[in-house]
Enzyme design. Sequence first.
Site, PDB file in Angstrom:
ATOM      1  CB  SER A 180      -2.033  -0.491  27.496  1.00  0.00           C
ATOM      2  OG  SER A 180      -2.890  -1.559  28.254  1.00  0.00           O
ATOM      3  CG  ASP A 201      -8.238   1.042  31.160  1.00  0.00           C
ATOM      4  OD1 ASP A 201      -8.676   1.374  32.279  1.00  0.00           O
ATOM      5  OD2 ASP A 201      -7.417   1.119  30.631  1.00  0.00           O
ATOM      6  CD  GLU A 239      -6.255   7.214  31.575  1.00  0.00           C
ATOM      7  OE1 GLU A 239      -6.081   8.484  31.085  1.00  0.00           O
ATOM      8  OE2 GLU A 239      -5.762   6.167  31.005  1.00  0.00           O
ATOM      9  CD  GLU A 244       0.551   4.920  33.585  1.00  0.00           C
ATOM     10  OE1 GLU A 244      -0.721   4.609  33.568  1.00  0.00           O
ATOM     11  OE2 GLU A 244       1.199   4.780  32.740  1.00  0.00           O
TER      12      GLU A 244
END
Length: 275
Positions: free
Chosen positions: A45, A83, A115, A182
Amino acid sequence: MKNTVLTIQKQKEEHDKITMLTAYDYSMAKLIDSSGVNCILVGDSLGMVMLGYKDTLSVTMEDMIHHTRAVSRGAENALVIADMPFMSYQTSVYDAVCNAGRLIKEGGAQAVKLEGGVSVVPQIKAIVDSSIPVAAHIGLTPQSVNAFGGFKVQGKSLRDAQRLYDDAKAVEEAGAFCVVLECVPAELAEFISGKLRIPTIGIGAGAGCDGQVLVYQDMLKLFSDFKPKFVKHFADIGQSMKEAFAAYISEVKNGTFPAPEHWFEMAGDVIGKLN
Ligand code: KIV
């Protein structure tokens, strides 16, 4: 005491909610760490909230290592999770292991996050086999924004809910130590949290998860480009900062800053002897 993947796991067993916040630099990591948060996520992010991109897709390994290194220096007790950016693990299992290794060796993180569910099981297994803890991330996975056609809640229909549940079981089976859910309906997130042995960390996934994560700019109202429904502003630091900047400008202009306590004096008449 330094949090580890084991202490996070124990928190689930003891029904002690896990807290996670993002950080991207040393000063903020130090502040967040001293508040007692369990985990700090150096999220990709950062592409949006630190670098001003419209999504996370442009974030590079170099960006992630640079910010993770700064956060690691500031986080004494929190477990630091970095991440894996877009295309640092999707391309091959080999790339996934090399890049996860870089975030640990060069960034100083204790774990990595990537992810995806069933589709990234080989990557999760290989990274875990290299002794690197992996946090999984399913539901709205922002790196798939183009495939999803936008940032949308995931798992609403029976077919999608089943797929999400299958993803959750797959990442646990592959060895992930926790999974971020999420933008998932609260009932589904609670169901998955009850079924998994590993902790679930929710963001826009209701109160039934084993922990919660927020982007710190969102919770402090420091980022105003948009506000997702799941964000709560715990303080309006953005407004406080604007007021402080305005006060600085006005004091510089009217000459009240700096005052004598902010400057340095010379001993003796040095100025008088200058020629
Ligand atoms: O990049 C990030 O900050 C994240 C959180 C939103 C979970 O992945």
